[in-house]
Design a protein around this motif. Structure first.
Motif, PDB file in Angstrom:
ATOM      1  N   VAL A  52       0.840  -1.206   0.000  1.00 30.26           N
ATOM      2  CA  VAL A  52       0.000   0.000   0.000  1.00 30.26           C
ATOM      3  C   VAL A  52       0.868   1.246   0.000  1.00 30.26           C
ATOM      4  CG1 VAL A  52      -1.663   1.349   1.331  1.00 30.26           C
ATOM      5  CG2 VAL A  52      -1.972  -1.124   1.089  1.00 30.26           C
ATOM      6  N   ARG A  53       1.889   1.244   0.836  1.00 29.93           N
ATOM      7  CA  ARG A  53       2.736   2.436   0.945  1.00 29.93           C
ATOM      8  C   ARG A  53       3.510   2.693  -0.340  1.00 29.93           C
ATOM      9  NH1 ARG A  53       4.910   2.093   7.264  1.00 29.93           N
ATOM     10  NH2 ARG A  53       2.889   2.696   8.177  1.00 29.93           N
ATOM     11  N   LEU A  54       3.989   1.641  -0.985  1.00 32.58           N
ATOM     12  CA  LEU A  54       4.693   1.818  -2.254  1.00 32.58           C
ATOM     13  C   LEU A  54       3.758   2.394  -3.320  1.00 32.58           C
ATOM     14  CD1 LEU A  54       6.866  -1.436  -2.420  1.00 32.58           C
ATOM     15  CD2 LEU A  54       7.691   0.906  -2.144  1.00 32.58           C
ATOM     16  N   ALA A  55       2.514   1.933  -3.330  1.00 32.66           N
ATOM     17  CA  ALA A  55       1.533   2.438  -4.300  1.00 32.66           C
ATOM     18  C   ALA A  55       1.237   3.916  -4.050  1.00 32.66           C
ATOM     19  CB  ALA A  55       0.252   1.615  -4.225  1.00 32.66           C
ATOM     20  N   ILE A  56       1.038   4.274  -2.789  1.00 33.16           N
ATOM     21  CA  ILE A  56       0.743   5.672  -2.459  1.00 33.16           C
ATOM     22  C   ILE A  56       1.953   6.551  -2.749  1.00 33.16           C
ATOM     23  CG2 ILE A  56       0.103   7.264  -0.611  1.00 33.16           C
ATOM     24  CD1 ILE A  56      -2.164   5.461  -1.541  1.00 33.16           C
ATOM     25  N   ASP A  57       3.156   6.038  -2.482  1.00 30.25           N
ATOM     26  CA  ASP A  57       4.379   6.793  -2.808  1.00 30.25           C
ATOM     27  C   ASP A  57       4.421   7.137  -4.291  1.00 30.25           C
ATOM     28  OD1 ASP A  57       5.285   6.719  -0.199  1.00 30.25           O
ATOM     29  OD2 ASP A  57       6.682   5.057  -0.512  1.00 30.25           O
ATOM     30  N   ALA A  58       4.078   6.162  -5.142  1.00 26.72           N
ATOM     31  CA  ALA A  58       4.096   6.385  -6.589  1.00 26.72           C
ATOM     32  C   ALA A  58       3.091   7.463  -6.980  1.00 26.72           C
ATOM     33  CB  ALA A  58       3.800   5.077  -7.323  1.00 26.72           C
ATOM     34  N   LEU A  59       1.902   7.422  -6.396  1.00 24.45           N
ATOM     35  CA  LEU A  59       0.879   8.429  -6.710  1.00 24.45           C
ATOM     36  C   LEU A  59       1.288   9.810  -6.218  1.00 24.45           C
ATOM     37  CD1 LEU A  59      -2.364   6.421  -5.847  1.00 24.45           C
ATOM     38  CD2 LEU A  59      -1.330   6.772  -8.091  1.00 24.45           C
ATOM     39  N   GLU A  60       1.966   9.858  -5.081  1.00 25.23           N
ATOM     40  CA  GLU A  60       2.419  11.148  -4.560  1.00 25.23           C
ATOM     41  C   GLU A  60       3.489  11.747  -5.466  1.00 25.23           C
ATOM     42  OE1 GLU A  60       3.594  13.044  -0.239  1.00 25.23           O
ATOM     43  OE2 GLU A  60       4.370  11.050  -0.728  1.00 25.23           O
ATOM     44  N   ARG A  61       4.400  10.913  -5.975  1.00 24.98           N
ATOM     45  CA  ARG A  61       5.427  11.413  -6.892  1.00 24.98           C
ATOM     46  C   ARG A  61       4.804  11.982  -8.164  1.00 24.98           C
ATOM     47  NH1 ARG A  61       8.167   6.718  -5.207  1.00 24.98           N
ATOM     48  NH2 ARG A  61       7.541   5.606  -7.104  1.00 24.98           N
ATOM     49  N   GLU A  62       3.686  11.413  -8.586  1.00 25.42           N
ATOM     50  CA  GLU A  62       2.990  11.883  -9.788  1.00 25.42           C
ATOM     51  C   GLU A  62       2.122  13.108  -9.523  1.00 25.42           C
ATOM     52  OE1 GLU A  62       0.806   8.652 -11.582  1.00 25.42           O
ATOM     53  OE2 GLU A  62       2.417   7.239 -11.110  1.00 25.42           O
ATOM     54  N   GLY A  63       2.007  13.503  -8.254  1.00 24.79           N
ATOM     55  CA  GLY A  63       1.183  14.653  -7.916  1.00 24.79           C
ATOM     56  C   GLY A  63      -0.305  14.353  -7.879  1.00 24.79           C
ATOM     57  N   SER A 228       7.511  34.999 -12.263  1.00 27.05           N
ATOM     58  CA  SER A 228       6.270  34.409 -11.779  1.00 27.05           C
ATOM     59  C   SER A 228       6.580  33.203 -10.908  1.00 27.05           C
ATOM     60  CB  SER A 228       5.380  33.973 -12.948  1.00 27.05           C
ATOM     61  OG  SER A 228       4.945  35.088 -13.693  1.00 27.05           O
ATOM     62  N   LEU A 229       5.983  33.183  -9.731  1.00 28.54           N
ATOM     63  CA  LEU A 229       6.122  32.061  -8.804  1.00 28.54           C
ATOM     64  C   LEU A 229       4.825  31.270  -8.823  1.00 28.54           C
ATOM     65  CD1 LEU A 229       7.724  33.941  -5.760  1.00 28.54           C
ATOM     66  CD2 LEU A 229       8.886  32.886  -7.721  1.00 28.54           C
ATOM     67  N   TYR A 230       4.873  30.040  -9.313  1.00 31.59           N
ATOM     68  CA  TYR A 230       3.691  29.202  -9.433  1.00 31.59           C
ATOM     69  C   TYR A 230       3.696  28.121  -8.362  1.00 31.59           C
ATOM     70  CZ  TYR A 230       3.062  31.134 -14.149  1.00 31.59           C
ATOM     71  OH  TYR A 230       2.876  31.975 -15.223  1.00 31.59           O
ATOM     72  N   ARG A 231       2.546  27.840  -7.808  1.00 32.43           N
ATOM     73  CA  ARG A 231       2.408  26.749  -6.840  1.00 32.43           C
ATOM     74  C   ARG A 231       2.648  25.418  -7.539  1.00 32.43           C
ATOM     75  NH1 ARG A 231      -3.106  27.533  -3.503  1.00 32.43           N
ATOM     76  NH2 ARG A 231      -2.766  25.290  -3.418  1.00 32.43           N
ATOM     77  N   SER A 232       3.611  24.649  -7.036  1.00 38.31           N
ATOM     78  CA  SER A 232       3.922  23.379  -7.695  1.00 38.31           C
ATOM     79  C   SER A 232       2.853  22.323  -7.441  1.00 38.31           C
ATOM     80  CB  SER A 232       5.288  22.859  -7.221  1.00 38.31           C
ATOM     81  OG  SER A 232       5.271  22.575  -5.831  1.00 38.31           O
ATOM     82  N   ASP A 233       1.983  22.538  -6.433  1.00 42.60           N
ATOM     83  CA  ASP A 233       0.897  21.587  -6.221  1.00 42.60           C
ATOM     84  C   ASP A 233      -0.250  21.813  -7.196  1.00 42.60           C
ATOM     85  OD1 ASP A 233       0.226  24.027  -4.976  1.00 42.60           O
ATOM     86  OD2 ASP A 233      -1.150  23.031  -3.594  1.00 42.60           O
ATOM     87  N   ARG A 234      -0.237  22.948  -7.921  1.00 45.57           N
ATOM     88  CA  ARG A 234      -1.289  23.245  -8.876  1.00 45.57           C
ATOM     89  C   ARG A 234      -0.786  23.351 -10.310  1.00 45.57           C
ATOM     90  NH1 ARG A 234      -6.111  24.690  -7.655  1.00 45.57           N
ATOM     91  NH2 ARG A 234      -6.351  23.558  -9.604  1.00 45.57           N
ATOM     92  N   TYR A 235       0.531  23.351 -10.502  1.00 43.48           N
ATOM     93  CA  TYR A 235       1.113  23.479 -11.838  1.00 43.48           C
ATOM     94  C   TYR A 235       2.161  22.410 -12.080  1.00 43.48           C
ATOM     95  CZ  TYR A 235      -0.831  28.129 -12.859  1.00 43.48           C
ATOM     96  OH  TYR A 235      -1.666  29.175 -13.116  1.00 43.48           O
ATOM     97  N   GLU A 236       2.293  22.024 -13.321  1.00 43.20           N
ATOM     98  CA  GLU A 236       3.417  21.220 -13.768  1.00 43.20           C
ATOM     99  C   GLU A 236       3.903  21.801 -15.086  1.00 43.20           C
ATOM    100  OE1 GLU A 236       1.950  17.270 -14.117  1.00 43.20           O
ATOM    101  OE2 GLU A 236       0.712  17.681 -15.875  1.00 43.20           O
ATOM    102  N   PHE A 237       5.186  21.650 -15.356  1.00 43.84           N
ATOM    103  CA  PHE A 237       5.780  22.220 -16.560  1.00 43.84           C
ATOM    104  C   PHE A 237       5.812  21.150 -17.642  1.00 43.84           C
ATOM    105  CE2 PHE A 237       9.290  23.719 -19.247  1.00 43.84           C
ATOM    106  CZ  PHE A 237       8.829  24.999 -19.502  1.00 43.84           C
TER     107      PHE A 237
END
Length: 245
Positions: A52-63, A228-237
């Motif tokens: 479970v933790r490995l799966a959640i880690d992967a999703l967190e890395r993907e944002g 411009s400073l963008y929130r990384s939790d709301r933006y990806e490049f």
């Protein structure tokens, strides 16, 4: 609830991550909703806590998820994509995404810019510029903090305009006949200062996307130097590189 295939060569945590990923992207687990706790996921999918933790880690890395210590794991708000192919204002960008843009004017003053910025704006020695700092919102949520130096030779009365409403780029075109053509920009990451974090409604030290550069008119005059400073939790490049043969 889809079950994991134990005979598959795909590791169980990959399968679990894909199952949760599909639920988040489809809206079955909407943004802001808490995911089931670890123990519940273990019971539903008959897997170990480590899986479970490995799966959640992967999703967190993907944002796709946000962890809040003490509260749990939540489906993240979908990220907006920053690209490099078009020069648009924040207002235009948000409207195209179906969001309602707004701004709060934080600072507006005439001053001597730092030498490096003065050079990029093609200013004479000791020539002032107009500093405009605005907090940009989408659907009433702070998304970016913009700091701009404008060449007063190009727009001498800009400080007297209403800089909170609408697009400054549109204003430059309507009031001063300036058509913007291109920008030379760099993108990097850094952590938010306490003051920036307070304005953007994030924790101090949160990673920000920093886009900095100079904007030019069609006659190749430097009009604006923007950071411009963008929130990384709301933006990806996002970039779309092409292979050159």
């Amino acid at each position: 609830m889809p079950q994991l295939i134990r005979s598959s060569v795909t590791p169980l945590y990959h399968q679990l991550a894909q199952t949760l990923r599909t639920q988040i992207r489809s809206g079955a687990i909407p943004a802001g909703q808490q995911l089931p706790p670890e123990r519940e996921l273990m019971e539903i999918y008959h897997v170990s806590r480590n899986t479970v933790r490995l799966a959640i880690d992967a999703l967190e890395r993907e944002g796709l998820v946000d962890r809040d210590q003490g509260r749990g794991t939540f489906a993240a708000e979908p990220k907006l994509q920053l690209g490099v192919m078009r020069l648009t204002s924040f207002t235009e960008d948000m409207l195209e995404r179906g969001l309602t843009p707004s701004s709060r004017l934080v600072e507006c003053r005439t001053e001597l810019p730092p030498p490096a910025i003065a050079e990029k704006l093609q200013l004479l020695p000791n020539e002032p510029a107009l500093l405009v700092v605005r907090l940009r919102y989408a659907d009433a949520e702070p998304m970016a903090l913009n700091s701009s130096y404008f060449s007063l030779a190009q727009c001498p009365t800009l400080a007297s305009e209403d800089l909170e409403q609408g697009s400054i780029y549109d204003l430059l075109n309507r009031r001063y006949g300036i058509t913007l053509a291109k920008a030379e920009q760099t993108v990097r990451a850094r952590n938010a200062t306490p003051q920036e974090a307070g304005l953007l409604n994030v924790k101090a030290g949160t990673s920000l996307l920093v886009v900095e550069g100079t904007v030019f008119s069609t006659d190749n005059h430097a009009v604006e130097h923007l950071r411009s400073l963008y929130r990384s939790d709301r933006y990806e490049f996002r970039v779309n590189p092409l292979r050159i043969a």
